[in-house]
Structure formats: structure tokens, C-alpha cells
Design an enzyme around this catalytic site. Structure first.
Site, PDB file in Angstrom:
ATOM      1  N   HIS A 138       6.863  55.286  74.355  1.00 22.97           N
ATOM      2  CA  HIS A 138       8.176  54.630  74.396  1.00 22.97           C
ATOM      3  C   HIS A 138       8.531  54.058  75.764  1.00 22.97           C
ATOM      4  O   HIS A 138       9.662  53.624  75.965  1.00 22.97           O
ATOM      5  CB  HIS A 138       9.281  55.616  74.005  1.00 22.97           C
ATOM      6  CG  HIS A 138       9.203  56.102  72.597  1.00 22.97           C
ATOM      7  ND1 HIS A 138       9.912  55.533  71.561  1.00 22.97           N
ATOM      8  CD2 HIS A 138       8.486  57.097  72.041  1.00 22.97           C
ATOM      9  CE1 HIS A 138       9.652  56.176  70.440  1.00 22.97           C
ATOM     10  NE2 HIS A 138       8.778  57.133  70.702  1.00 22.97           N
ATOM     11  N   LYS A 180      24.667  51.359  75.465  1.00 28.83           N
ATOM     12  CA  LYS A 180      23.325  51.965  75.579  1.00 28.83           C
ATOM     13  C   LYS A 180      23.376  52.866  76.792  1.00 28.83           C
ATOM     14  O   LYS A 180      24.365  52.884  77.505  1.00 28.83           O
ATOM     15  CB  LYS A 180      22.259  50.877  75.748  1.00 28.83           C
ATOM     16  CG  LYS A 180      22.624  49.829  76.809  1.00 28.83           C
ATOM     17  CD  LYS A 180      21.592  48.711  76.906  1.00 28.83           C
ATOM     18  CE  LYS A 180      21.741  47.599  75.907  1.00 28.83           C
ATOM     19  NZ  LYS A 180      20.745  47.629  74.845  1.00 28.83           N
ATOM     20  N   ARG A 181      22.327  53.633  77.062  1.00 35.05           N
ATOM     21  CA  ARG A 181      22.340  54.450  78.262  1.00 35.05           C
ATOM     22  C   ARG A 181      22.514  53.582  79.509  1.00 35.05           C
ATOM     23  O   ARG A 181      22.088  52.428  79.531  1.00 35.05           O
ATOM     24  CB  ARG A 181      21.044  55.263  78.354  1.00 35.05           C
ATOM     25  CG  ARG A 181      21.001  56.432  77.409  1.00 35.05           C
ATOM     26  CD  ARG A 181      22.103  57.425  77.685  1.00 35.05           C
ATOM     27  NE  ARG A 181      21.823  58.197  78.871  1.00 35.05           N
ATOM     28  CZ  ARG A 181      21.336  59.439  78.878  1.00 35.05           C
ATOM     29  NH1 ARG A 181      21.117  60.064  77.736  1.00 35.05           N
ATOM     30  NH2 ARG A 181      21.098  60.059  80.009  1.00 35.05           N
ATOM     31  N   LYS A 233      18.318  48.320  82.432  1.00 31.30           N
ATOM     32  CA  LYS A 233      19.080  47.709  81.334  1.00 31.30           C
ATOM     33  C   LYS A 233      20.120  46.716  81.870  1.00 31.30           C
ATOM     34  O   LYS A 233      20.702  45.939  81.123  1.00 31.30           O
ATOM     35  CB  LYS A 233      19.769  48.783  80.504  1.00 31.30           C
ATOM     36  CG  LYS A 233      18.776  49.682  79.750  1.00 31.30           C
ATOM     37  CD  LYS A 233      19.493  50.768  78.953  1.00 31.30           C
ATOM     38  CE  LYS A 233      18.556  51.807  78.366  1.00 31.30           C
ATOM     39  NZ  LYS A 233      17.871  51.389  77.133  1.00 31.30           N
ATOM     40  N   THR A 275      16.949  49.444  70.139  1.00 35.52           N
ATOM     41  CA  THR A 275      17.258  49.550  68.706  1.00 35.52           C
ATOM     42  C   THR A 275      18.704  49.163  68.429  1.00 35.52           C
ATOM     43  O   THR A 275      19.030  48.744  67.328  1.00 35.52           O
ATOM     44  CB  THR A 275      16.996  50.981  68.185  1.00 35.52           C
ATOM     45  OG1 THR A 275      17.478  51.914  69.142  1.00 35.52           O
ATOM     46  CG2 THR A 275      15.524  51.209  67.933  1.00 35.52           C
ATOM     47  N   LYS A 298      20.877  46.895  65.377  1.00 34.28           N
ATOM     48  CA  LYS A 298      22.124  47.305  64.711  1.00 34.28           C
ATOM     49  C   LYS A 298      23.186  46.226  64.851  1.00 34.28           C
ATOM     50  O   LYS A 298      23.892  45.897  63.896  1.00 34.28           O
ATOM     51  CB  LYS A 298      22.628  48.632  65.304  1.00 34.28           C
ATOM     52  CG  LYS A 298      21.667  49.796  65.076  1.00 34.28           C
ATOM     53  CD  LYS A 298      21.979  51.017  65.952  1.00 34.28           C
ATOM     54  CE  LYS A 298      20.775  51.975  65.938  1.00 34.28           C
ATOM     55  NZ  LYS A 298      20.785  52.937  67.045  1.00 34.28           N
TER      56      LYS A 298
HETATM   57  C1  26Q Z   1      11.223  63.591  80.001  1.00 36.31           C
HETATM   58  C2  26Q Z   1      10.902  64.678  80.798  1.00 36.31           C
HETATM   59  C3  26Q Z   1      11.858  65.586  81.177  1.00 36.31           C
HETATM   60  C4  26Q Z   1      13.153  65.427  80.723  1.00 36.31           C
HETATM   61  C5  26Q Z   1      13.477  64.352  79.913  1.00 36.31           C
HETATM   62  C6  26Q Z   1      12.523  63.434  79.552  1.00 36.31           C
HETATM   63  C7  26Q Z   1      12.881  62.269  78.696  1.00 36.31           C
HETATM   64  C8  26Q Z   1      13.777  62.408  77.656  1.00 36.31           C
HETATM   65  C9  26Q Z   1      14.118  61.325  76.858  1.00 36.31           C
HETATM   66  C10 26Q Z   1      12.314  61.023  78.902  1.00 36.31           C
HETATM   67  C11 26Q Z   1      12.661  59.949  78.092  1.00 36.31           C
HETATM   68  C12 26Q Z   1      13.560  60.090  77.053  1.00 36.31           C
HETATM   69  C13 26Q Z   1      13.972  58.999  76.166  1.00 36.31           C
HETATM   70  C14 26Q Z   1      13.457  57.794  76.155  1.00 36.31           C
HETATM   71  C15 26Q Z   1      13.961  56.738  75.275  1.00 36.31           C
HETATM   72  O1  26Q Z   1      14.974  56.884  74.623  1.00 36.31           O
HETATM   73  N1  26Q Z   1      13.260  55.613  75.203  1.00 36.31           N
HETATM   74  C16 26Q Z   1      13.679  54.511  74.348  1.00 36.31           C
HETATM   75  O2  26Q Z   1      13.064  54.680  73.079  1.00 36.31           O
HETATM   76  C17 26Q Z   1      13.550  53.742  72.146  1.00 36.31           C
HETATM   77  C18 26Q Z   1      12.910  54.046  70.815  1.00 36.31           C
HETATM   78  O3  26Q Z   1      11.592  53.645  70.801  1.00 36.31           O
HETATM   79  C19 26Q Z   1      13.267  52.318  72.603  1.00 36.31           C
HETATM   80  O4  26Q Z   1      13.880  51.435  71.699  1.00 36.31           O
HETATM   81  C20 26Q Z   1      13.797  52.081  74.006  1.00 36.31           C
HETATM   82  O5  26Q Z   1      13.390  50.810  74.464  1.00 36.31           O
HETATM   83  C21 26Q Z   1      13.293  53.164  74.933  1.00 36.31           C
HETATM   84  O6  26Q Z   1      13.865  53.024  76.224  1.00 36.31           O
END
Ligand code: 26Q
Length: 811
Positions: free
Chosen positions: A358, A546-547, A552, A654, A658
Site C-alpha cells: 500500500h 483524508k488523513r 496529500k 479510496t 466515494k
Molecule cells: C506501521 C508500523 C507501525 C505503526 C503503524 C504502521 C502503519 C499503519 C497504517 C502504516 C501504514 C498504515 C496505513 C496505510 C494506509 O492507509 N495506506 C493507504 O492505503 C489505501 C488502501 O490501499 C490507499 O488507497 C492509500 O493510497 C494508502 O495511502
């Protein structure tokens, strides 16, 4: 199974009453709204459990393959409305609730969001559970039952603060504890290897045990047989009563328990931007994968017997690298507990796992300190070393002397364990989440692997649960769709394309505009009730939700707003389209830069309010605590969807899908799934601006010069000057420094390089809105009509056909 639609109002009423008296000991008259909410949930849960059991029977008899989706996050939001809608029970429940003097809407409002995820990745997992059930695929999701989901955001004087998200008191009622599925997970300790006549014998001792307790949540699909199960693990201390103490009369000491195990499932890590090698996070990951794999193996043995058949019966998906320890864990279980040889075990592993990537951003790629893994998970560490040794040996034979090339693909290097490399090596398929992203991973982070295993790499573009994001959140639009094209799109989103036939039908376009206006009024009411902000529903709603993240580029959006503000300060009577810029975003709690951006936007909003004349035309609203439930009212109310990440950085996105499905018009870069959106909707129906991914790359390689942008563009200079002078009495010099002189590079996400292009495109889209409402509606209609491909049903079918080799179970 008989259709749940045949359940009558009377039956529902009896079910609710039964729950009220059994669990709360109250009559309908005495019951509080919270008790009625819980009784209703329990009744829906019973219906789902029954339906699941029926499906289970069929699965068992057909011995179908199943998919297990491992993910550290499932961002579910609320469930009651989704389940009632999907089960077709809206009417029966509405009518039954009259007896309790309540509406379904009242009850929906009682439910807290299950916020067990950060953003896109977690919401995708939730959307997939819905699509899997609807497609009649046998599926199970695995995650952690965090006591606290993603923090609640509170903004105090423009600064984000975090409060705990206490979701269990209202959310737990969805969970069914499965004591029969408990298992233990082991940490720490030592490992001893002995050669015996039967081979290598591994002994693991001195470990600490944690109990994993299973909680199941049923997720229904629409008009289907299947029910997906999400199994959430909770960590519990194992209490070993010391009977010796007891018999010595030391009763209290005997009762004392060490409490450290339970912290494992306490809280979701709120970072999605960068990786941090925290020991507790490692424990969470291993806890999830070990419990889940033990569970998968036990079920498999129980149902099918030999584990050699696992790849035929089970597809296990690792969603991002977070559950990648599943790879060495399955090796451990096969070898140490089931007597498989390394080679046989490895064959099973690599034909069972698949992995979705991702992100390509270096700072988000997971690497763990090898010594941390050695200490916490000594046996897993050994297996990782052996995976690495064998893999590197193979590479040496194929590419003699190519040190750097081989090292770039190693699992362990320089005392670091690289989870992405492990995931690729241990899986038979690796996919990106949009066409562009899947190309980029082949060229960049996984290029070496792509050279040796080109067939391993594939794409599955993300999709959304359109029944939640369109049908449930925008019933007004669905009424129009039903009138025009029937309701076939509910189960087959591609049928939305039939809506295009109405692009020149003035009455349809008019109705479409009216619906948008209704949704805008609803959101304005919601925002007023929630935060006391006043929004004019006749202004254009321009939304970025979004975050909060540098890549972004909420900052680019803010810079454009500042330039509009400047124009209006120069001429407050200027005749422009009234605009409301709406933001919704949480920042990771330790991400100071993102918090500064929030503050900038909030202070800018306040500053504008000081000029009532300008404020009438330019309104900035920061919605606090953006979450799934807020998104459900915000997205249908949106006119302009902001998808403005620096090209090459957003894997898919995503929310873009929407918004599109709800008739918003996108202003965006050619990044992530925006590329595919522009292809399906056509250039005339989307507002694309800015550098393309390859241009970004080229500019970087030549050395990006931020101050050149500043010197060349008077508008940028004005914006920077205004930030420096400040808003609402506060200068934003940290941000101007970030843009102009920041270390190690100025303006790392190229806001200034894309500013001009963004600004002109913003003007174009707003002029269109002001000048030609009919054309606006036509473009909006075209977006809805082209959005069907972004249903999660399509994504899931691709995963099932091309990656999992999974068949839908037909009854
Ligand atoms: C990793 C290690 C330690 C703590 C937290 C994490 C961590 C947690 C969540 C790293 C990344 C995430 C989330 C990532 C994320 O949401 N990525 C998004 O995924 C979507 C679904 O595929 C995409 O549409 C987005 O582009 C992408 O940014």
C-alpha cells in the site's frame, strides 16, 4: 437459507422484547434508548449468527476454499444500518420500533464508530468484508480487538489533541466471545537445537504466554447466502494460581496477576505515515498472526485433515507488511508442531500467502531491529535467518558477485529485518492497489524481485463498498437512479453506466442538482449541530477529507485559499462564486508538521471570519474528529473533491472513488486511482492538473529548486508573505521555512511546483460551477455513471479469480 426479508414486524418486536427482558430485566416501557439499541443489535446479531451457521453447513459440505484476510486494522464505522440494509430488514424494524416510540435513525445515532483503523488501508479491509459476503465467498478477517480505536480528535486553539476512543461500551454488543477458539501466544525465552536421529529437534523454553481470546463479528452482504466473519483477538493474562501460596494462607498474593499481557490489545497505533520500531507494536503483530494461524490450522485439520492440503483449501492474505510475520510463523507451526521438513513447509507457505503493498514511501516501509526480534521472538528470528540464508544462496548462484543487487533483496541486512522483502519472498502473488502504483512498485522498491519473478506481480485497483457509500449514505440519489435505470446497480455496480443515457435529460439533471442541494443542507445542519459552524448550502462545497499528511498536500489547498483571500482583501466587492472549503483530517499524534498544517487552516478560517464581507464568499471549515460516520454525510454533500497528492505518492486513494460515486467533480493530480478515474470518465469530466509522476521523478533527479518557484511566481510570493505576516495573530514562519529553506530539502512535496497549475484549474472548476449549472450537473452525472468499476465487488472478484483462486459458493 430462507430470506431474512420474510422476517415480520411482529417477529422483530418479539425478538427485541425478549432481549430487553432477558438481558436488562426491563419492559419496553421502562427501557432506555441505550437498552433498546442494544436489544436491537442483539436481535440483528442473532439473525446473522443463524444465517452464518446455515452458510457454514454449506461450506462444510462443499469443502470450498476459504480466504483469510489478515490485517492490523478494520475501520468498520457503524454496523447497524449496514446490516439492516443488507438484510433487507429496514421496513420490519422501522415498524417494530414504532411500538417503542423510536425510529431507526434514533438508534443508528446510539452506535459508536468502531474505529479500529487509521484510514484508507483499514477502511479498505472493511469494504472488502462486505464485498466478500455479497459475492458469496467464504471469508474470514482477522484483527485485534483494540480496547481503544483511533483517538478522538479535539482541536484546542488550532492545535490537535488526542483523547481516547472508548468504543466498547456501545460497540461490544456486536461481538460474540468464542471461548472455544482461545489459544496461547508465546514471547521471549530461549531456543535450543539438537540433532537427533530423526533430524533437527527444536526446543523452545522460558517463554511468557499470553492468551488470545476470540471475539467474532458478523458482517452481512446484500441479498446473498454468505456472512463474513471478522475474528478479533484480545490479549488476556494467563493466571497461574500458585496453589502452594494458597495452601500457606497467602490468599492475596496468590490472587495477584501480572498485568503486562493485556496491554497488547489495548490501543491501535495511530501512525500511518511513518514506521516506528516499537516493541509493543511488534508484539501486537505477532500476537495477531500467531493466534490467527493457529486458528486457521486447527480449523483446517478439523475439517480436511492433512496440512499438505492447506494451499488448496486456504488463501491467506497479508494486508501490507504489518502481518508479514505470518510467513515465519506458518513455517514454525508446520515444522515444529507438525513435523514438516523445511522444503515441504516452504512450498506450503509460498503457495498459501499473497501480499498487498500500500505504499512506496521509504519512511513507511517496515523494518525491525534484528535484535528486538531475536529477543522477543527467538524462534521466529531463527526461521527468518534461515529464509534469508537460503534466498541469498539462490541469488548468489544466479547472480554471482552482484553484492549490491543481492543485498537490496535480502530479508536481513545491517541488523534490520525488512518486512516488505519478506512479504514478497514468502508470497506467490504481490499486488499494488492502482494501475499506476502497481507499475511503480515494479520499477522501484521491488525491481529486483520483478526481474526474477515477473509473474508474481499484479494489480488490483481498490474499490469501495458502494452499498454503504452510495445506497445507504445517499438514498435520495438512489431514488433518482432507481427511477432512471432500476436498482440492478445495487448488486452490480457496473450497471451505473446506464445512467449516462440521461446526460442530456434536463429534468434528470435538475433533479440531480436538487439532490446535491438537499445533501448540502443536511450536511450544513449536521455541521451546525456538531460544531456550531454556519455553512451556506448555496456556496460550492470544496472538500478535502483524508488523513493529514505532507504528501496529500492539504497545504497546497490552503495556499490556494490564501491566494483567494488575498484577491478578496484587495477587492472585497469582487464578484466570485461563494465557496466553502471543508477539511476533515486527523494527524498522527507525533506528526508535528501535520499538526502545524491543521493549525494553519484553523487560524486562516478564523482570520477570514474577521471580514464578514469576505467571509460571505470564502468560508473555511475544519471539521473536528473526521471519521467514517462523518464521511457518510460529508461525501454526498460535496461538489468538488480534492485529490491533490504529489504524483507518485498516493498508492490509490479510496475517498476519490466515494466522492465520484456521489457526483462530486474531482480536481486532482494524475496519481493513484485518479489515473483510472480520468480514463473511465474522460478528460472533459475531471479537472487534472500538475506534474505527472515521471515529471516529478525527473525534476527530483535534476535537483528541485523550491526558491526558483518562489522567485518566478508573484502569487506564491504573496501567499508566503501572508503566512509570514500571520493569521489571527499568529505567524506561520515554520511553514514558510519548510517551503523555502526546509532541511534536508525545501518543499519536499512540491507544493510550489504545482501551485500555478492548481490555482488556474481551481479557477476553471469554480467558474464552471458559477456559470453553467447544467453542464456541472452533466459532468456530475457522468462521474456517477462511470464510477461502477470502483465497487469493491469488482476488486474482490479480481482477487478471487487471479490471486486467491477462490470460488463463490452457490447454494
Ligand atoms: C506501521 C508500523 C507501525 C505503526 C503503524 C504502521 C502503519 C499503519 C497504517 C502504516 C501504514 C498504515 C496505513 C496505510 C494506509 O492507509 N495506506 C493507504 O492505503 C489505501 C488502501 O490501499 C490507499 O488507497 C492509500 O493510497 C494508502 O495511502
Amino acid at each position: 437459507m430462507s430470506s431474512t426479508k420474510s422476517i415480520t414486524e411482529k417477529e422483530v418486536q418479539t425478538l427485541i422484547q425478549g432481549k430487553l427482558s432477558r438481558y436488562f430485566g426491563v419492559s419496553p416501557k421502562e427501557a432506555s434508548i441505550d437498552q433498546i439499541y442494544k436489544a436491537v443489535v442483539m436481535s440483528v446479531r442473532d439473525i446473522l449468527l443463524e444465517k452464518r451457521q446455515q452458510f457454514h453447513k454449506v461450506m462444510k459440505s462443499k469443502k470450498g476454499k476459504r480466504v483469510y484476510y489478515l490485517c492490523m486494522e478494520f475501520l468498520l464505522g457503524r454496523s447497524l444500518k449496514n446490516n439492516i440494509y443488507n438484510l433487507g430488514l429496514g421496513d420490519a424494524y422501522s415498524k417494530a420500533l414504532k411500538y417503542f416510540n423510536l425510529t431507526l435513525e434514533d438508534l443508528y445515532e446510539q452506535e459508536p464508530d468502531a474505529g479500529l483503523g487509521n484510514g484508507g488501508l483499514g477502511r479498505l479491509a472493511a469494504c472488502f468484508m462486505d464485498a466478500l459476503a455479497t459475492g458469496n465467498y467464504p471469508a474470514m478477517g482477522y484483527s485485534i480487538r483494540y480496547d481503544y480505536g483511533l483517538f478522538k480528535q479535539k482541536i484546542v486553539d488550532g492545535w490537535q489533541t488526542e483523547l481516547p476512543d472508548i468504543w466498547l461500551p456501545g460497540g461490544e454488543v456486536w461481538l460474540t466471545q468464542r471461548s472455544d477458539k482461545s489459544c496461547t501466544v508465546k514471547f521471549d525465552g530461549w531456543v535450543k537445537e539438537d540433532w537427533t536421529e530423526t533430524g533437527l529437534k527444536v526446543t523452545y523454553g522460558g517463554y511468557k504466554e499470553v492468551e488470545a481470546v476470540a471475539y467474532d463479528m458478523m458482517i452481512s452482504g446484500k441479498d446473498c447466502e454468505a456472512v463474513s466473519v471478522l475474528r478479533l483477538w484480545r490479549a488476556r493474562n494467563i493466571s497461574h494460581f500458585d496453589m502452594k501460596l494458597f495452601s500457606q494462607g497467602d490468599y492475596l498474593r496468590c490472587m495477584q496477576e501480572e498485568n503486562e499481557a493485556e496491554v497488547i490489545s489495548k490501543v491501535l497505533y495511530p501512525a500511518d505515515d511513518h514506521y516506528e520500531g516499537k516493541s509493543l507494536r511488534l508484539k501486537q503483530q505477532y500476537f495477531l498472526v500467531s493466534a490467527s494461524l493457529q486458528n486457521i490450522i486447527n480449523d483446517h485439520k478439523h475439517r480436511y485433515g492433512p496440512l499438505s492440503l492447506l494451499p488448496q483449501q486456504a488463501a491467506i492474505h497479508i494486508n501490507d507488511t504489518h502481518p508479514a510475520l505470518a510467513i515465519p510463523e506458518l513455517m514454525r507451526l508446520l515444522m515444529d508442531e507438525n513435523g514438516f521438513t523445511w522444503d515441504d513447509a516452504w512450498n506450503i507457505v509460498t503457495s498459501t500467502f499473497a501480499y498487498t503493498n500500500h505504499t512506496v514511501m521509504a519512511e513507511a516501509l517496515e523494518t525491525w531491529q534484528e535484535d528486538l526480534i531475536a529477543r522477543r521472538l527467538p524462534r521466529i528470528h531463527m526461521i527468518l535467518k534461515e529464509i534469508n540464508r537460503r534466498f541469498c544462496n539462490d541469488l548468489w548462484a544466479r547472480f554471482p558477485g552482484q553484492h549490491q543487487f543481492i543485498d537490496s533483496m535480502a530479508v536481513i541486512s545491517n541488523g534490520q529485518v525488512r518486512m516488505a522483502n519478506l512479504s514478497v519472498i514468502g508470497s506467490h502473488k504481490v499486488n499494488g492497489v492502482s494501475a499506476l502504483h502497481s507499475e511503480i512498485i515494479k520499477k522501484s522498491i521491488f525491481n529486483g524481485f520483478y526481474q526474477i519473478w515477473p509473474e508474481k506481480f499484479t494489480n488490483v485497483t481498490n474499490g469501495i463498498a458502494h452499498r454503504r457509500w452510495l445506497c445507504q449514505s445517499n438514498p435520495e440519489l438512489c431514488e433518482l437512479l432507481n427511477d432512471c435505470i432500476g436498482d440492478g446497480y445495487v448488486k452490480d455496480a457496473q450497471q451505473l453506466s446506464q445512467f449516462k443515457k440521461f446526460e442530456d435529460d434536463q429534468s434528470v439533471l435538475k433533479r440531480l442538482a436538487e439532490i446535491k442541494h438537499t445533501k448540502k443542507k443536511q450536511f450544513a445542519d449536521y455541521a451546525y449541530k456538531k460544531e456550531g459552524v454556519v455553512i451556506d448550502p448555496d456556496s460550492v462545497f470544496d472538500v478535502q477529507a483524508k488523513r493529514m499528511h505532507e504528501y496529500k498536500r492539504q497545504l497546497l489547498n490552503a495556499m490556494n485559499i490564501i491566494s483567494l483571500y488575498a484577491e478578496l482583501l484587495d477587492d472585497p466587492n469582487k464578484n466570485i462564486q461563494p465557496q466553502t472549503f471543508i477539511f476533515g483530517a486527523k494527524a498522527a499524534s507525533g506528526y508535528l508538521r501535520a499538526k502545524q498544517f491543521i493549525k494553519l487552516i484553523c487560524f486562516l478560517a478564523e482570520d477570514i471570519k474577521k471580514h464578514p464581507k469576505i467571509h460571505e464568499k470564502l468560508n473555511v471549515v475544519y471539521m473536528e474528529n473526521y471519521n467514517v460516520t462523518m464521511a457518510e454525510t460529508m461525501i454526498p454533500a460535496t461538489d468538488v473533491s480534492e485529490q491533490i497528492s504529489l504524483a507518485g505518492k498516493e498508492a490509490s486513494g479510496t475517498s476519490n472513488m466515494k466522492f465520484m460515486m456521489n457526483g462530486a467533480i474531482t480536481i486532482g493530480t494524475l496519481d493513484g486511482a485518479n489515473v483510472e478515474m480520468s480514463e473511465v470518465v474522460g478528460q472533459d469530466n475531471i479537472f487534472i492538473f500538475g506534474l505527472r509522476a515521471e515529471e516529478v521523478e525527473e525534476m527530483w533527479s535534476k535537483g528541485y529548486n523550491a526558491s526558483l518557484q518562489y522567485n518566478q511566481n508573484p502569487l506564491i510570493r504573496r501567499v508566503i508573505e501572508m503566512m509570514l505576516r500571520g493569521f489571527n495573530g499568529e505567524s506561520f514562519s515554520e511553514i514558510t521555512n519548510y517551503l523555502l529553506t526546509g532541511a534536508p530539502v525545501a518543499d519536499p512535496y512540491m507544493c510550489m511546483a504545482d501551485f500555478e497549475s492548481y490555482h488556474t484549474t481551481q479557477k476553471k472548476i469554480k467558474d464552471l460551477y458559477a456559470e453553467d449549472k447544467m453542464r456541472w450537473s452533466k459532468i456530475s452525472l457522468n462521474n456517477i455513471a462511470a464510477s461502477g468499476i470502483f465497487s469493491a465487488d469488482r476488486s474482490i472478484k479480481e482477487y478471487a479469480d487471479n490471486i486467491w483462486h477462490l470460488k463463490a459458493l452457490k447454494v
